[in-house]
Enzyme design. Sequence first.
Site: not given
Length: 302
Positions: A37-41
Amino acid sequence: MDGVLLLNKPKGMTSHDCVAKVRRLLGIKKVGHTGTLDPNVSGVLPICLGKATRIAEFLTGATKTYEGEVTLGAATSTEDADGDIIAVQTVDRTIARAEIEAVFRSLTGDIEQTPPMYSAVKVNGKKLYEYARAGIEVERPTRRVTIYELELLDEREQFVGETVSFRFRVMCSKGTYVRTLAVTIGERLGYPAHMSDLIRTASGPFQLADCVTLEEVERRAADGTVDALLIPIEQALFHLPKYEISDKVAEKVKNGALLRLPAFLQELDGPVLLVTPEREAMALYVKHPARPGVMKPLKVFR
């Protein structure tokens, strides 16, 4: 300590950060996640512990569900809210709900996507984000993904403003870039766009409501009750056929023995999970490629 921990990943941390934190909290070495998962997700991040690290590859292909937000009127370098704004266009008309829903229908099914430059996809042995950080644009291979469901969550009938944002829910196949989907939605509505928010609400059968925070893991580690949070391997591999073996056969399986393929598995296409009468997962077996009626070990959970 063996099993799958369902973590509610917080925003601001990478999936690797979460694995490292769990490893420190629990004091075990074998820890791995089942899909970045991307950091901002934020949202569902299944983490495999101990013997369960051997089944990670069988969980990564699960269908994913997300709830997110598209913002029309601005495009970014990363296709999400973290990037630099690279295009701006005032939303100069009223957008009807029916128009958005028509775009959603057009994007449901098999679609082609080009991975964003800020992604971990490799080209010539190098990750795309490494090229992007160096200011180098490279040709990216397209990939076919499947959008099973795409639903508008916003209840408004009309959308007006210099920028317009609306929330959606998407159920999609492994490898789908939801931020790229957000950009495509904007393009089809005639405006630059980016994904302004995203949360993964499900990964296969694992739901956000069943996930725990890192703070909860830390509390459980302190009072010695982490095991109660873990999903057993047998349950995590719910989607695979099961074959119950005796304790005597289980001892042979531990040593990687070949086994006779039972009649009900003759049409087997893929792995079968061998379990004891107590439902302990022992191994994954597949048909032997050269010996009819025989199956061989694929993964043994020693």
